[in-house]
Design a protein around this motif. Sequence first.
Motif, mmCIF file in Angstrom:
data_model
loop_
_atom_site.group_PDB
_atom_site.id
_atom_site.type_symbol
_atom_site.label_atom_id
_atom_site.label_comp_id
_atom_site.label_asym_id
_atom_site.label_seq_id
_atom_site.Cartn_x
_atom_site.Cartn_y
_atom_site.Cartn_z
ATOM 1 N N ASP B 1 0.844 -1.190 0.000
ATOM 2 C CA ASP B 1 0.000 0.000 0.000
ATOM 3 C C ASP B 1 0.881 1.241 0.000
ATOM 4 O O ASP B 1 1.882 1.301 0.699
ATOM 5 C CB ASP B 1 -0.901 -0.007 1.228
ATOM 6 N N ALA B 2 0.474 2.266 -0.764
ATOM 7 C CA ALA B 2 1.285 3.472 -0.883
ATOM 8 C C ALA B 2 1.115 4.390 0.315
ATOM 9 O O ALA B 2 1.805 5.387 0.414
ATOM 10 C CB ALA B 2 0.909 4.213 -2.155
ATOM 11 N N GLY B 3 0.226 4.092 1.212
ATOM 12 C CA GLY B 3 -0.014 4.968 2.344
ATOM 13 C C GLY B 3 -0.939 6.100 1.949
ATOM 14 O O GLY B 3 -1.500 6.136 0.847
ATOM 15 N N VAL B 4 -1.091 7.060 2.837
ATOM 16 C CA VAL B 4 -1.902 8.235 2.562
ATOM 17 C C VAL B 4 -1.110 9.156 1.632
ATOM 18 O O VAL B 4 0.057 9.466 1.905
ATOM 19 C CB VAL B 4 -2.275 8.965 3.857
ATOM 20 N N ILE B 5 -1.752 9.580 0.556
ATOM 21 C CA ILE B 5 -1.072 10.414 -0.434
ATOM 22 C C ILE B 5 -1.634 11.827 -0.380
ATOM 23 O O ILE B 5 -2.853 12.018 -0.412
ATOM 24 C CB ILE B 5 -1.242 9.831 -1.849
ATOM 25 N N GLN B 6 -0.738 12.794 -0.293
ATOM 26 C CA GLN B 6 -1.163 14.194 -0.276
ATOM 27 C C GLN B 6 -0.462 14.952 -1.395
ATOM 28 O O GLN B 6 0.685 14.688 -1.730
ATOM 29 C CB GLN B 6 -0.814 14.854 1.060
ATOM 30 N N SER B 7 -1.202 15.910 -1.942
ATOM 31 C CA SER B 7 -0.603 16.778 -2.954
ATOM 32 C C SER B 7 -1.210 18.164 -2.874
ATOM 33 O O SER B 7 -2.370 18.314 -2.438
ATOM 34 C CB SER B 7 -0.822 16.198 -4.362
ATOM 35 N N PRO B 8 -0.445 19.201 -3.202
ATOM 36 C CA PRO B 8 0.993 19.131 -3.447
ATOM 37 C C PRO B 8 1.753 18.963 -2.133
ATOM 38 O O PRO B 8 1.160 19.037 -1.064
ATOM 39 C CB PRO B 8 1.284 20.505 -4.068
ATOM 40 N N ARG B 9 3.034 18.724 -2.178
ATOM 41 C CA ARG B 9 3.833 18.625 -0.957
ATOM 42 C C ARG B 9 4.195 20.010 -0.444
ATOM 43 O O ARG B 9 4.336 20.212 0.774
ATOM 44 C CB ARG B 9 5.106 17.817 -1.215
ATOM 45 N N HIS B 10 4.348 20.929 -1.352
ATOM 46 C CA HIS B 10 4.641 22.313 -0.985
ATOM 47 C C HIS B 10 3.774 23.229 -1.836
ATOM 48 O O HIS B 10 3.565 22.968 -3.019
ATOM 49 C CB HIS B 10 6.126 22.649 -1.221
ATOM 50 N N LYS B 24 -5.511 11.420 -0.746
ATOM 51 C CA LYS B 24 -6.023 10.099 -1.097
ATOM 52 C C LYS B 24 -5.771 9.193 0.094
ATOM 53 O O LYS B 24 -4.622 8.909 0.433
ATOM 54 C CB LYS B 24 -5.313 9.546 -2.328
ATOM 55 N N PRO B 25 -6.829 8.732 0.759
ATOM 56 C CA PRO B 25 -6.638 7.885 1.936
ATOM 57 C C PRO B 25 -6.227 6.470 1.550
ATOM 58 O O PRO B 25 -6.261 6.094 0.380
ATOM 59 C CB PRO B 25 -8.016 7.895 2.599
ATOM 60 N N ILE B 26 -5.870 5.701 2.548
ATOM 61 C CA ILE B 26 -5.552 4.296 2.325
ATOM 62 C C ILE B 26 -6.831 3.559 1.957
ATOM 63 O O ILE B 26 -7.875 3.756 2.597
ATOM 64 C CB ILE B 26 -4.901 3.689 3.574
ATOM 65 N N SER B 27 -6.746 2.739 0.942
ATOM 66 C CA SER B 27 -7.902 1.990 0.492
ATOM 67 C C SER B 27 -8.464 1.137 1.632
ATOM 68 O O SER B 27 -7.722 0.440 2.327
ATOM 69 C CB SER B 27 -7.503 1.089 -0.686
ATOM 70 N N GLY B 28 -9.779 1.227 1.808
ATOM 71 C CA GLY B 28 -10.419 0.462 2.870
ATOM 72 C C GLY B 28 -10.591 1.216 4.167
ATOM 73 O O GLY B 28 -11.338 0.793 5.050
ATOM 74 N N HIS B 29 -9.898 2.333 4.299
ATOM 75 C CA HIS B 29 -10.074 3.164 5.491
ATOM 76 C C HIS B 29 -11.335 4.004 5.311
ATOM 77 O O HIS B 29 -11.502 4.685 4.299
ATOM 78 C CB HIS B 29 -8.860 4.076 5.692
ATOM 79 N N ASP B 30 -12.191 3.980 6.335
ATOM 80 C CA ASP B 30 -13.459 4.684 6.211
ATOM 81 C C ASP B 30 -13.523 5.982 7.007
ATOM 82 O O ASP B 30 -14.562 6.627 7.055
ATOM 83 C CB ASP B 30 -14.623 3.760 6.588
ATOM 84 N N TYR B 31 -12.404 6.327 7.667
ATOM 85 C CA TYR B 31 -12.318 7.619 8.347
ATOM 86 C C TYR B 31 -11.199 8.434 7.713
ATOM 87 O O TYR B 31 -10.111 7.909 7.446
ATOM 88 C CB TYR B 31 -12.007 7.446 9.836
ATOM 89 N N LEU B 32 -11.473 9.724 7.516
ATOM 90 C CA LEU B 32 -10.455 10.612 6.978
ATOM 91 C C LEU B 32 -10.431 11.877 7.818
ATOM 92 O O LEU B 32 -11.479 12.424 8.161
ATOM 93 C CB LEU B 32 -10.725 10.960 5.509
ATOM 94 N N PHE B 33 -9.212 12.320 8.141
ATOM 95 C CA PHE B 33 -9.006 13.468 9.027
ATOM 96 C C PHE B 33 -8.133 14.511 8.339
ATOM 97 O O PHE B 33 -7.182 14.159 7.648
ATOM 98 C CB PHE B 33 -8.299 13.035 10.320
ATOM 99 N N TRP B 34 -8.431 15.767 8.588
ATOM 100 C CA TRP B 34 -7.552 16.867 8.182
ATOM 101 C C TRP B 34 -7.042 17.567 9.440
ATOM 102 O O TRP B 34 -7.823 17.956 10.306
ATOM 103 C CB TRP B 34 -8.285 17.879 7.309
ATOM 104 N N TYR B 35 -5.708 17.720 9.510
ATOM 105 C CA TYR B 35 -5.053 18.394 10.633
ATOM 106 C C TYR B 35 -4.233 19.562 10.111
ATOM 107 O O TYR B 35 -3.781 19.576 8.969
ATOM 108 C CB TYR B 35 -4.093 17.453 11.366
ATOM 109 N N CYS B 92 -3.245 15.079 6.202
ATOM 110 C CA CYS B 92 -4.403 14.239 6.049
ATOM 111 C C CYS B 92 -4.060 12.894 6.704
ATOM 112 O O CYS B 92 -2.912 12.428 6.628
ATOM 113 C CB CYS B 92 -4.701 14.052 4.559
ATOM 114 N N ALA B 93 -5.025 12.299 7.366
ATOM 115 C CA ALA B 93 -4.826 10.990 7.974
ATOM 116 C C ALA B 93 -6.056 10.142 7.694
ATOM 117 O O ALA B 93 -7.165 10.662 7.527
ATOM 118 C CB ALA B 93 -4.597 11.116 9.483
ATOM 119 N N GLY B 106 -0.512 11.153 6.325
ATOM 120 C CA GLY B 106 0.212 11.400 5.098
ATOM 121 C C GLY B 106 1.450 12.240 5.370
ATOM 122 O O GLY B 106 1.699 12.622 6.511
ATOM 123 N N PRO B 107 2.214 12.544 4.312
ATOM 124 C CA PRO B 107 3.460 13.301 4.490
ATOM 125 C C PRO B 107 3.254 14.790 4.719
ATOM 126 O O PRO B 107 4.188 15.492 5.089
ATOM 127 C CB PRO B 107 4.194 13.057 3.172
#
Lengths: 112, 114
Positions: B1-10, B24-35, B92-93, B106-107
């Motif tokens: 799995d690629a993990g949580v993907i965020q864009s752009p990085r900067h 883009k959350p991890i496939s199958g994860h049904d909760y998504l968070f923004w921090y 994003c988590a 994510g990163p």
Amino acid sequence: QQQVKQSPQSLIVQKGGISIINCAYENTAFDYFPWYQQFPGKGPALLIAIRPDVSEKKEGRFTISFNKSAKQFSLHIMDSQPGDSATYFCAANIQGAQKLVFGQGTRLTINP
Amino acid sequence: DAGVIQSPRHEVTEMGQEVTLRCKPISGHDYLFWYRQTMMRGLELLIYFNNNVPIDDSGMPEDRFSAKMPNASFSTLKIQPSEPRDSAVYFCASSHDPGRRNQVFGPGTRLTVT
């Protein structure tokens, strides 16, 4: 009441020493207490976690001690290594919700 | 799995411009968070979704911030208009298994508003 207070803000430990980070909370509705580790330029990553019905949890060199009556919990890193240098966050989950409250973080530096 | 993907990085933008952060959350994860993470305020939860539905947006600082999750594999956080005080790292988590409540981060996107 939904705060988690973390101390110290920064900590310097010699290689091989014990690193101790403390957290305290007020809200008795917290039911899960994870610790996250964050390296520069990365997102936080779960390190170890504990539930309030357990007083201690150990995973390798990392141990959480939990004192329910005092509403305090701490992270102990035994035999600290330079690779442990990172920022550590304690957190607490609000019972019944998928919602973490984070402490302010501790920047840990392990000197070689 | 690629993990949580965020864009752009900067992202560097001028005050008043619209900013859109993507996750883009991890496939199958049904909760998504923004921090949001800043030196002064630490790590703050802005909003979270369960099964694409916003559950708690009490952390969204003001109406300039909005978040959407049109499907299980994509979410956006939009700031319009942006201000210098919005400069921060936005994470994003995602999560599954509510019983363990492990959130995978994510990163992050480092936003600078000039």
